[in-house]
Enzyme design. Structure first.
Site, PDB file in Angstrom:
ATOM      1  N   ASN A  82       0.990  -1.261   0.038  1.00  0.00           N
ATOM      2  CA  ASN A  82      -0.038  -0.152  -0.010  1.00  0.00           C
ATOM      3  C   ASN A  82       0.925   1.189   0.103  1.00  0.00           C
ATOM      4  OD1 ASN A  82      -1.891   1.786   0.336  1.00  0.00           O
ATOM      5  ND2 ASN A  82      -2.460   1.436   2.502  1.00  0.00           N
ATOM      6  N   LYS A  85       0.139   4.120  -0.563  1.00  0.00           N
ATOM      7  CA  LYS A  85      -0.542   5.384  -0.161  1.00  0.00           C
ATOM      8  C   LYS A  85      -0.403   6.735  -1.070  1.00  0.00           C
ATOM      9  CE  LYS A  85      -0.466   3.429   4.477  1.00  0.00           C
ATOM     10  NZ  LYS A  85      -0.308   3.876   5.925  1.00  0.00           N
ATOM     11  N   HIS A 134      -9.534   0.778   5.265  1.00  0.00           N
ATOM     12  CA  HIS A 134      -8.165   1.245   6.003  1.00  0.00           C
ATOM     13  C   HIS A 134      -8.277   2.237   6.955  1.00  0.00           C
ATOM     14  CE1 HIS A 134      -4.193   2.622   6.448  1.00  0.00           C
ATOM     15  NE2 HIS A 134      -3.760   1.318   5.845  1.00  0.00           N
ATOM     16  N   GLU A 187      -6.879   4.867   7.873  1.00  0.00           N
ATOM     17  CA  GLU A 187      -6.746   6.050   7.466  1.00  0.00           C
ATOM     18  C   GLU A 187      -8.090   6.723   6.899  1.00  0.00           C
ATOM     19  OE1 GLU A 187      -2.054   5.449   7.187  1.00  0.00           O
ATOM     20  OE2 GLU A 187      -3.236   5.596   5.192  1.00  0.00           O
ATOM     21  N   GLU A 213      -4.770  -4.783  10.957  1.00  0.00           N
ATOM     22  CA  GLU A 213      -3.789  -3.646  11.072  1.00  0.00           C
ATOM     23  C   GLU A 213      -4.277  -2.783  12.440  1.00  0.00           C
ATOM     24  OE1 GLU A 213      -1.695  -1.713   7.516  1.00  0.00           O
ATOM     25  OE2 GLU A 213      -3.682  -1.126   7.631  1.00  0.00           O
ATOM     26  N   GLY A 240       2.994   2.750  11.034  1.00  0.00           N
ATOM     27  CA  GLY A 240       3.931   3.628  11.071  1.00  0.00           C
ATOM     28  C   GLY A 240       4.581   4.055  12.223  1.00  0.00           C
ATOM     29  N   SER A 280       3.487  -1.467  10.404  1.00  0.00           N
ATOM     30  CA  SER A 280       5.078  -1.436  10.710  1.00  0.00           C
ATOM     31  C   SER A 280       5.678  -2.687  10.237  1.00  0.00           C
ATOM     32  CB  SER A 280       5.472  -1.314  11.953  1.00  0.00           C
ATOM     33  OG  SER A 280       5.013   0.181  12.455  1.00  0.00           O
ATOM     34  N   GLY A 292       3.017  -1.092   4.301  1.00  0.00           N
ATOM     35  CA  GLY A 292       2.819   0.450   3.880  1.00  0.00           C
ATOM     36  C   GLY A 292       4.040   1.100   3.465  1.00  0.00           C
ATOM     37  N   GLY A 293       4.931   1.678   4.524  1.00  0.00           N
ATOM     38  CA  GLY A 293       6.093   2.711   4.103  1.00  0.00           C
ATOM     39  C   GLY A 293       6.931   1.919   3.434  1.00  0.00           C
TER      40      GLY A 293
END
Length: 244
Positions: free
Chosen positions: A10, A12, A89, A91, A161, A167, A204, A225-226
């Site tokens: 993802n 983002k 999600h 967010e 999640e 994050g 994470s 994610g990141g």
């Protein structure tokens, strides 16, 4: 799908056009395979199509078409050849105030157009501290999966999640993840009579902890994610989780 792990990236709202070109050069040189799903920003989706991996979107709207400026529909997504959609999600739930009812509508319309659903669920730090994790996850699952046909569950992956882990470089213990996944599977089995739904973990996930996380016996894969925005890191995660 349960027998083979899936890794979902993802990305983002990250990377500029020049970054994407370099990212694709690195990613497309590896034969990632259909167990890998990359979900770039919507404007970049066409550049990722027709590769060895699958492509998903990070969000979509629950209407088929109409005057909804800035939104995209499941029909449009499917017409491009995209195969997956992330729904619910944290967010989207947090920043954009998506309700359980909104998420259910998105699940239904995503399935209607033949897309695979990646349904995100998870508790906040406050809910965790108040010992509400089980209650929150049960509510999210039951509300999101209402009004589905029995065969629809063959096209759903649940992504657990914990919001407090996204994050933050903090993850639950392997035992906590394993127990929570078992709980999620149990809820789906008890209320929808579907056995062993795939549950992936997100929050994470990195190239540094993927080996440990991958040792969890009942995890069906990972939502990254990141680390998914860095081709080298993402390829390392895929190497451990999918290509080991």
């Amino acid at each position: 799908m349960e027998s083979k792990k899936i890794v979902v990236g993802n990305m983002k709202m990250n990377l500029l056009a020049g970054d994407i070109s370099e990212y694709l050069r690195k990613i497309n040189s590896s034969n990632l395979g259909e167990q890998v799903v990359i979900c770039p920003s919507n404007i970049y989706v066409p550049y990722f199509l027709k590769q060895s991996y699958k492509v998903g979107v990070q969000n979509l709207f629950f209407r088929d078409s109409g005057a909804y400026t800035g939104e995209i529909s499941a029909a449009q997504v499917a017409s491009l050849g995209v195969k997956y959609a992330i729904v619910g999600h944290s967010e989207r739930r947090g920043y954009f105030r998506e309700s359980d009812q909104d998420i259910n509508k998105k699940v239904v319309v995503t399935l209607k157009y033949g897309l695979e659903v990646i349904l995100c669920i998870g508790e906040t730090a406050e809910e965790k501290n108040l010992l509400k994790t089980a209650r929150v996850l049960k509510r999210q699952i039951l509300n999101a999966l209402r009004n589905l046909e029995e065969t629809d569950f063959d096209h759903i992956v649940i992504a657990y999640e914990p919001v407090w882990a996204i994050g933050t470089n903090v993850t639950p213990t392997n035992k906590d993840i394993m127990d929570t996944i078992s709980y999620i599977k149990g809820i789906v089995s008890e209320y929808f009579h579907y056995e062993d739904i795939p549950v992936i973990y997100g929050g994470s996930v990195s190239e540094k902890n993927i080996k440990e996380l991958n040792s969890i016996p009942n995890v069906s894969g990972f939502l990254v994610g990141g680390a998914s925005t860095d081709a080298k890191k993402f390829l390392k995660i895929v190497e451990v989780a999918v290509k080991k």
